[in-house]
Write a protein that holds these residues in place. Structure first.
Motif, PDB file in Angstrom:
ATOM      1  N   MET A 164       0.844  -1.169   0.000  1.00 29.08           N
ATOM      2  CA  MET A 164       0.000   0.000   0.000  1.00 29.08           C
ATOM      3  C   MET A 164       0.896   1.240   0.000  1.00 29.08           C
ATOM      4  O   MET A 164       1.815   1.360   0.797  1.00 29.08           O
ATOM      5  CB  MET A 164      -0.888  -0.025   1.239  1.00 29.08           C
ATOM      6  N   TYR A 165       0.619   2.141  -0.905  1.00 28.06           N
ATOM      7  CA  TYR A 165       1.396   3.365  -1.010  1.00 28.06           C
ATOM      8  C   TYR A 165       0.717   4.488  -0.233  1.00 28.06           C
ATOM      9  O   TYR A 165      -0.501   4.613  -0.247  1.00 28.06           O
ATOM     10  CB  TYR A 165       1.562   3.769  -2.473  1.00 28.06           C
ATOM     11  N   LYS A 166       1.553   5.285   0.435  1.00 27.10           N
ATOM     12  CA  LYS A 166       1.049   6.410   1.219  1.00 27.10           C
ATOM     13  C   LYS A 166       1.798   7.673   0.816  1.00 27.10           C
ATOM     14  O   LYS A 166       2.933   7.615   0.333  1.00 27.10           O
ATOM     15  CB  LYS A 166       1.255   6.159   2.714  1.00 27.10           C
ATOM     16  N   THR A 167       1.183   8.797   1.088  1.00 28.61           N
ATOM     17  CA  THR A 167       1.827  10.078   0.823  1.00 28.61           C
ATOM     18  C   THR A 167       2.831  10.375   1.936  1.00 28.61           C
ATOM     19  O   THR A 167       2.886   9.682   2.959  1.00 28.61           O
ATOM     20  CB  THR A 167       0.792  11.211   0.753  1.00 28.61           C
ATOM     21  N   VAL A 168       3.604  11.425   1.732  1.00 27.21           N
ATOM     22  CA  VAL A 168       4.574  11.844   2.742  1.00 27.21           C
ATOM     23  C   VAL A 168       3.847  12.234   4.034  1.00 27.21           C
ATOM     24  O   VAL A 168       4.283  11.881   5.125  1.00 27.21           O
ATOM     25  CB  VAL A 168       5.445  13.014   2.215  1.00 27.21           C
ATOM     26  N   ALA A 169       2.716  12.922   3.902  1.00 28.09           N
ATOM     27  CA  ALA A 169       1.964  13.354   5.088  1.00 28.09           C
ATOM     28  C   ALA A 169       1.448  12.155   5.880  1.00 28.09           C
ATOM     29  O   ALA A 169       1.545  12.122   7.116  1.00 28.09           O
ATOM     30  CB  ALA A 169       0.811  14.255   4.682  1.00 28.09           C
ATOM     31  N   GLN A 170       0.908  11.160   5.182  1.00 24.41           N
ATOM     32  CA  GLN A 170       0.397   9.971   5.865  1.00 24.41           C
ATOM     33  C   GLN A 170       1.535   9.195   6.534  1.00 24.41           C
ATOM     34  O   GLN A 170       1.382   8.706   7.652  1.00 24.41           O
ATOM     35  CB  GLN A 170      -0.330   9.065   4.874  1.00 24.41           C
ATOM     36  N   THR A 171       2.661   9.096   5.854  1.00 25.28           N
ATOM     37  CA  THR A 171       3.818   8.390   6.412  1.00 25.28           C
ATOM     38  C   THR A 171       4.348   9.125   7.642  1.00 25.28           C
ATOM     39  O   THR A 171       4.731   8.497   8.626  1.00 25.28           O
ATOM     40  CB  THR A 171       4.926   8.254   5.359  1.00 25.28           C
ATOM     41  N   ALA A 172       4.363  10.447   7.591  1.00 22.77           N
ATOM     42  CA  ALA A 172       4.827  11.236   8.735  1.00 22.77           C
ATOM     43  C   ALA A 172       3.957  10.985   9.957  1.00 22.77           C
ATOM     44  O   ALA A 172       4.467  10.855  11.075  1.00 22.77           O
ATOM     45  CB  ALA A 172       4.843  12.719   8.374  1.00 22.77           C
ATOM     46  N   VAL A 173       2.663  10.884   9.759  1.00 19.80           N
ATOM     47  CA  VAL A 173       1.750  10.607  10.877  1.00 19.80           C
ATOM     48  C   VAL A 173       2.001   9.207  11.415  1.00 19.80           C
ATOM     49  O   VAL A 173       2.076   8.995  12.633  1.00 19.80           O
ATOM     50  CB  VAL A 173       0.277  10.782  10.437  1.00 19.80           C
ATOM     51  N   ASP A 174       2.155   8.226  10.515  1.00 19.21           N
ATOM     52  CA  ASP A 174       2.385   6.841  10.938  1.00 19.21           C
ATOM     53  C   ASP A 174       3.675   6.680  11.723  1.00 19.21           C
ATOM     54  O   ASP A 174       3.740   5.917  12.680  1.00 19.21           O
ATOM     55  CB  ASP A 174       2.438   5.902   9.722  1.00 19.21           C
ATOM     56  N   LEU A 175       4.728   7.405  11.302  1.00 20.79           N
ATOM     57  CA  LEU A 175       6.029   7.273  11.960  1.00 20.79           C
ATOM     58  C   LEU A 175       6.244   8.298  13.061  1.00 20.79           C
ATOM     59  O   LEU A 175       7.285   8.290  13.714  1.00 20.79           O
ATOM     60  CB  LEU A 175       7.153   7.386  10.923  1.00 20.79           C
ATOM     61  N   ASN A 176       5.278   9.189  13.243  1.00 19.60           N
ATOM     62  CA  ASN A 176       5.366  10.235  14.263  1.00 19.60           C
ATOM     63  C   ASN A 176       6.615  11.093  14.052  1.00 19.60           C
ATOM     64  O   ASN A 176       7.390  11.323  14.976  1.00 19.60           O
ATOM     65  CB  ASN A 176       5.336   9.619  15.667  1.00 19.60           C
ATOM     66  N   MET A 177       6.800  11.536  12.810  1.00 17.02           N
ATOM     67  CA  MET A 177       7.934  12.381  12.431  1.00 17.02           C
ATOM     68  C   MET A 177       7.413  13.565  11.626  1.00 17.02           C
ATOM     69  O   MET A 177       6.358  13.475  11.005  1.00 17.02           O
ATOM     70  CB  MET A 177       8.911  11.606  11.539  1.00 17.02           C
ATOM     71  N   PRO A 178       8.164  14.655  11.588  1.00 15.26           N
ATOM     72  CA  PRO A 178       7.749  15.779  10.733  1.00 15.26           C
ATOM     73  C   PRO A 178       7.902  15.416   9.253  1.00 15.26           C
ATOM     74  O   PRO A 178       8.758  14.612   8.880  1.00 15.26           O
ATOM     75  CB  PRO A 178       8.714  16.902  11.112  1.00 15.26           C
ATOM     76  N   GLU A 179       7.080  16.032   8.415  1.00 14.28           N
ATOM     77  CA  GLU A 179       7.140  15.766   6.977  1.00 14.28           C
ATOM     78  C   GLU A 179       8.511  16.127   6.399  1.00 14.28           C
ATOM     79  O   GLU A 179       8.997  15.443   5.488  1.00 14.28           O
ATOM     80  CB  GLU A 179       6.052  16.544   6.251  1.00 14.28           C
ATOM     81  N   GLU A 180       9.128  17.178   6.908  1.00 13.68           N
ATOM     82  CA  GLU A 180      10.436  17.592   6.414  1.00 13.68           C
ATOM     83  C   GLU A 180      11.482  16.497   6.629  1.00 13.68           C
ATOM     84  O   GLU A 180      12.357  16.290   5.800  1.00 13.68           O
ATOM     85  CB  GLU A 180      10.892  18.888   7.107  1.00 13.68           C
TER      86      GLU A 180
END
Length: 76
Positions: A1-17
């Motif tokens: 499943m592919y996710k956007t940078v924003a979704q991945t940032a939420v999942d990993l609890n990291m900033p998008e940058e």
């Protein structure tokens, strides 16, 4: 499943940058579709498993009572 940078940032609890930094440096594999980066979330399965295992080990460590030192002598 592919996710956007924003979704991945939420999942990993990291900033998008930070996610973008990892993508540009090759730490996270991503596909650019012409508009945005898409990240296969399967590459983080081991990461999530390790985080859960570490949390369990910390809980066990916290719940383990401190043993009394057998060399301590009660001097009154």
């Amino acid at each position: 499943m592919y996710k956007t940078v924003a979704q991945t940032a939420v999942d990993l609890n990291m900033p998008e940058e930070q996610i973008l930094y990892y993508i540009h440096n090759g730490h996270i594999k991503a596909v650019y579709d012409g508009e945005q980066f898409l990240i296969n979330s399967g590459q983080f399965d081991m990461y999530h498993e390790q985080i859960e295992r570490i949390k369990e080990e910390i809980d066990i460590w916290r719940s383990t009572p401190i043993p009394e030192d057998i060399d301590v002598k009660d001097e009154d």
